[in-house]
Design a protein around this motif. Structure first.
Motif, PDB file in Angstrom:
ATOM      1  N   UNK A 162       5.188 -10.630  -4.965  1.00 56.81           N
ATOM      2  CA  UNK A 162       5.088  -9.516  -4.081  1.00 56.81           C
ATOM      3  C   UNK A 162       4.507 -10.196  -2.775  1.00 56.81           C
ATOM      4  N   UNK A 163       5.361 -10.485  -1.773  1.00 57.85           N
ATOM      5  CA  UNK A 163       5.095 -11.538  -0.805  1.00 57.85           C
ATOM      6  C   UNK A 163       4.628 -10.910   0.413  1.00 57.85           C
ATOM      7  N   UNK A 164       3.267 -10.969   0.592  1.00 60.24           N
ATOM      8  CA  UNK A 164       2.581 -10.709   1.718  1.00 60.24           C
ATOM      9  C   UNK A 164       2.330 -11.911   2.785  1.00 60.24           C
ATOM     10  N   UNK A 165       2.530 -13.067   2.044  1.00 61.49           N
ATOM     11  CA  UNK A 165       2.390 -14.442   2.949  1.00 61.49           C
ATOM     12  C   UNK A 165       3.749 -14.588   3.617  1.00 61.49           C
ATOM     13  N   UNK A 190      11.889 -11.710  -4.852  1.00 65.39           N
ATOM     14  CA  UNK A 190      10.981 -11.419  -3.535  1.00 65.39           C
ATOM     15  C   UNK A 190      10.839 -10.251  -3.130  1.00 65.39           C
ATOM     16  N   UNK A 191       9.801  -9.473  -3.270  1.00 65.56           N
ATOM     17  CA  UNK A 191       9.816  -8.346  -2.769  1.00 65.56           C
ATOM     18  C   UNK A 191       8.614  -8.239  -1.610  1.00 65.56           C
ATOM     19  N   UNK A 192       9.246  -7.712  -0.495  1.00 64.14           N
ATOM     20  CA  UNK A 192       8.048  -7.783   0.703  1.00 64.14           C
ATOM     21  C   UNK A 192       6.812  -6.972   0.430  1.00 64.14           C
ATOM     22  N   UNK A 193       5.778  -7.316   1.024  1.00 60.36           N
ATOM     23  CA  UNK A 193       4.703  -6.567   1.033  1.00 60.36           C
ATOM     24  C   UNK A 193       4.355  -6.155   2.557  1.00 60.36           C
ATOM     25  N   UNK A 194       4.883  -6.992   3.615  1.00 62.79           N
ATOM     26  CA  UNK A 194       4.608  -6.408   4.711  1.00 62.79           C
ATOM     27  C   UNK A 194       5.304  -4.805   5.145  1.00 62.79           C
TER      28      UNK A 194
END
Length: 387
Positions: free
Chosen positions: A123-126, A148-152
């Protein structure tokens, strides 16, 4: 009653920031998610408070110097691990199912890389991980079977809207921007902007680095680059529109002219939960829109004359190679200099542009070369300030 869902173990790397704290709230609402570990860097008191709240198996204090001086409580839940080397270990640990990569800046790249290499759901916030190393992470994810699942909120919105069609049917994506605290300021007024004013975001509650990036609109530059990697888009397939209400998080335009948008209140718990439960949707703690009131939603093009940082992201997509690492490193250094009052607010974008334009791009860099490019950019910003 349906079959019991397997308990999933969540590693929250960067737990003391706004994303990490929201993730703990989300995890508490999901019956099948346990917080396996949490990490923090500077705010170790908050890390201890969060450990008592979610009772993880491991607590990682990444800053060894600070941790050795900190008085950790004797009843701290979980095993205390000191040192940043434990971040990569946790990200790749076989007991971990999902890694929330929420460490701010280039410091989050090594652990995000380790999680992808281990085939985790990330869960990609970076966003900086893809800005710097998208050409390495995207093929690695395919090879390792990682997700890769975006958190933005913007990229989560694109992911959700994209489900309405096939990849070949996407004409463009439109990323929305609040415009930050200076969206109505003149260029002359922004010359005198203070760090305190830049941190006063009108709709989102975020950390200091991300808040400054929102004020310069450098965050949109970084999000443009991230969108290019996540959704395999060219620079001319990405647009940015200012949307002061922060209700429309992004839009996807299809080849037939249809445009789909994802709307929700400015609450990061929604994209965090979607990254954890994808492709399922579950009831959760995120705020809901109030349909008993009137809504006026504005969209208008950004002013790149007042916000020149926005154009740098498109340059990086076209240039590739080490350019993303250089832009990110230069920006982190320039933001820190502004916070120390060593440069003026408009000089953040100016310094980043100058350093990016004097960099000799390496087309297919290794991870080590990206780290070198990042360090070079920071050194060049220091020289720029003194010049």
């Amino acid at each position: 009653m349906g079959p019991m869902r397997k308990q999933r173990q969540l590693a929250i790397l960067g737990a003391t920031g706004s994303i990490g704290r929201s993730a703990i709230q989300v995890a508490e609402s999901l019956a099948d998610v346990d917080v396996w570990c949490i990490s923090g860097h500077h705010n170790l008191a908050a890390l201890c408070e969060l450990a008592h709240r979610c009772r993880p198996k491991f607590v990682i204090a990444a800053n060894e110097e600070l941790a050795r001086r900190h008085n950790f409580p004797a009843d701290l839940p979980g095993e205390l691990l000191i040192g940043e080397q434990h971040l990569d270990w946790a990200a790749a640990h076989p007991e971990v199912d999902v890694v929330l990569a929420a460490i701010v800046g280039s410091a989050g790249l090594p652990s995000a890389y380790a999680a992808v290499a281990a085939g985790k759901r990330v869960a990609l916030a970076n966003k900086e991980s893809l800005v710097m190393a998208g050409h390495l992470l995207m093929p690695l994810a395919i090879q390792a079977g990682a997700e890769l699942i975006p958190v933005d909120s913007e990229h989560s919105a694109i992911l959700q809207a994209n489900l309405a069609g096939r990849r070949s049917e996407v004409q463009r994506v439109v990323i929305t921007a609040s415009g930050g605290p200076f969206r109505d300021w003149s260029a002359a007024a922004m010359q005198m902007a203070t760090p305190e004013q830049a941190l006063n975001h009108p709709t989102w509650s975020m950390g200091s680095k991300i808040s400054i990036d929102s004020a310069t609109m450098m965050n949109k530059s970084l999000e443009v680059i991230e969108a290019g990697w996540l959704f395999d888009l060219r620079a001319d397939q990405i647009s940015v529109m200012v949307h002061p209400q922060s209700i429309i998080h992004s839009l996807v335009e299809f080849v037939d002219g249809s445009v789909l948008a994802q709307l929700s209140p400015p609450d990061m718990k929604l994209p965090i939960q979607y990254a954890l439960t994808f492709p399922e949707r579950l009831s959760g703690p995120a705020a809901k829109l109030d349909w008993s009131r009137a809504w006026a939603l504005e969209l208008y093009p950004p002013d790149v004359t007042r916000f020149p940082a926005l154009e740098l992201g498109f340059e990086v997509i076209r240039s590739g190679g080490t350019s993303g690492a250089v832009l990110n490193g230069a920006n982190e250094a320039a933001v820190a200099a502004f916070m120390r009052r060593e440069i003026l607010f408009p000089e953040i974008a100016q310094a980043c542009r100058d350093v990016l334009h004097q960099h000799k791009i390496e087309s297919h860099p290794s991870l080590a070369q990206l780290v070198s490019a990042d360090l070079w950019a920071r050194e060049e910003i220091a020289k720029w300030i003194l010049s």
